[in-house]
Design a protein around this motif. Sequence first.
Motif, mmCIF file in Angstrom:
data_model
loop_
_atom_site.group_PDB
_atom_site.id
_atom_site.type_symbol
_atom_site.label_atom_id
_atom_site.label_comp_id
_atom_site.label_asym_id
_atom_site.label_seq_id
_atom_site.Cartn_x
_atom_site.Cartn_y
_atom_site.Cartn_z
ATOM 1 N N LEU A 70 0.825 -1.210 0.000
ATOM 2 C CA LEU A 70 0.000 0.000 0.000
ATOM 3 C C LEU A 70 0.862 1.265 0.000
ATOM 4 O O LEU A 70 0.535 2.243 -0.686
ATOM 5 C CB LEU A 70 -0.939 -0.014 1.207
ATOM 6 N N LEU A 120 2.188 1.718 -3.514
ATOM 7 C CA LEU A 120 1.188 2.168 -4.495
ATOM 8 C C LEU A 120 0.684 3.581 -4.239
ATOM 9 O O LEU A 120 0.489 4.354 -5.176
ATOM 10 C CB LEU A 120 0.002 1.197 -4.501
ATOM 11 N N TYR A 121 0.430 3.939 -2.967
ATOM 12 C CA TYR A 121 -0.258 5.198 -2.675
ATOM 13 C C TYR A 121 0.637 6.320 -2.161
ATOM 14 O O TYR A 121 0.222 7.474 -2.179
ATOM 15 C CB TYR A 121 -1.402 4.956 -1.686
ATOM 16 N N VAL A 122 1.831 6.010 -1.666
ATOM 17 C CA VAL A 122 2.702 7.082 -1.182
ATOM 18 C C VAL A 122 3.888 7.214 -2.123
ATOM 19 O O VAL A 122 3.926 8.108 -2.950
ATOM 20 C CB VAL A 122 3.154 6.831 0.278
ATOM 21 N N SER A 123 4.878 6.324 -1.967
ATOM 22 C CA SER A 123 6.017 6.319 -2.889
ATOM 23 C C SER A 123 6.836 5.051 -2.665
ATOM 24 O O SER A 123 6.802 4.465 -1.582
ATOM 25 C CB SER A 123 6.908 7.546 -2.676
#
Length: 194
Positions: A88, A91-94
Amino acid sequence: MRRRRQCTTWSCFAVGVQCQRLAKHDGPHEASPTPTYDRHWSWTDEDPNGITVLPGTVWFHRPERARLKKIARLLAPWALLHGPIALLLWLYVSPATAVVFVALELVTSVRRPRFVDLGRFTAGVWPVTPAAPPLIFGIAWATHGEGRNAKIAGLEVVLGPVVVGAFSLVPRSEWPAYKRSQAAFKALQKESRS
């Protein structure tokens, strides 16, 4: 690598246990009811019903199962908790955040001291001593000796339950004498083995 095999002999007394020693062993057959039991039974081929109870544990450890259990114990938390969190974050932060998360999880999961020697210097990770005050994050100097006059050897960083540090083993002035004593010790060990 030669495969270890367990002795196939079973006892004839009421409990009916398999010998827990290696195949083709010398002496009587021996078995414990569990791997941690504090006593074991001993019997011979001539008298399988003549049981002697002795102190100590005799248990055949199957290396394949032990290795698989250890790998499963290490991978289970990652598969159930850390893996999805890292995915996660990726995918969503870096991707960098996911890599930092995985690195911190690996460092803080250390239960035994781990060191890498780099000549005069060493770097490692070790658990915080139980007597130390609880810290989430801290930075300190590693020193040679105790007191205010001790020379600085390196840096230690406390990350919750572990300490990460890099420092010199001995001061620069003592390094040649240290190397000579290490060489003499290794020669003495080699001499005693032969």
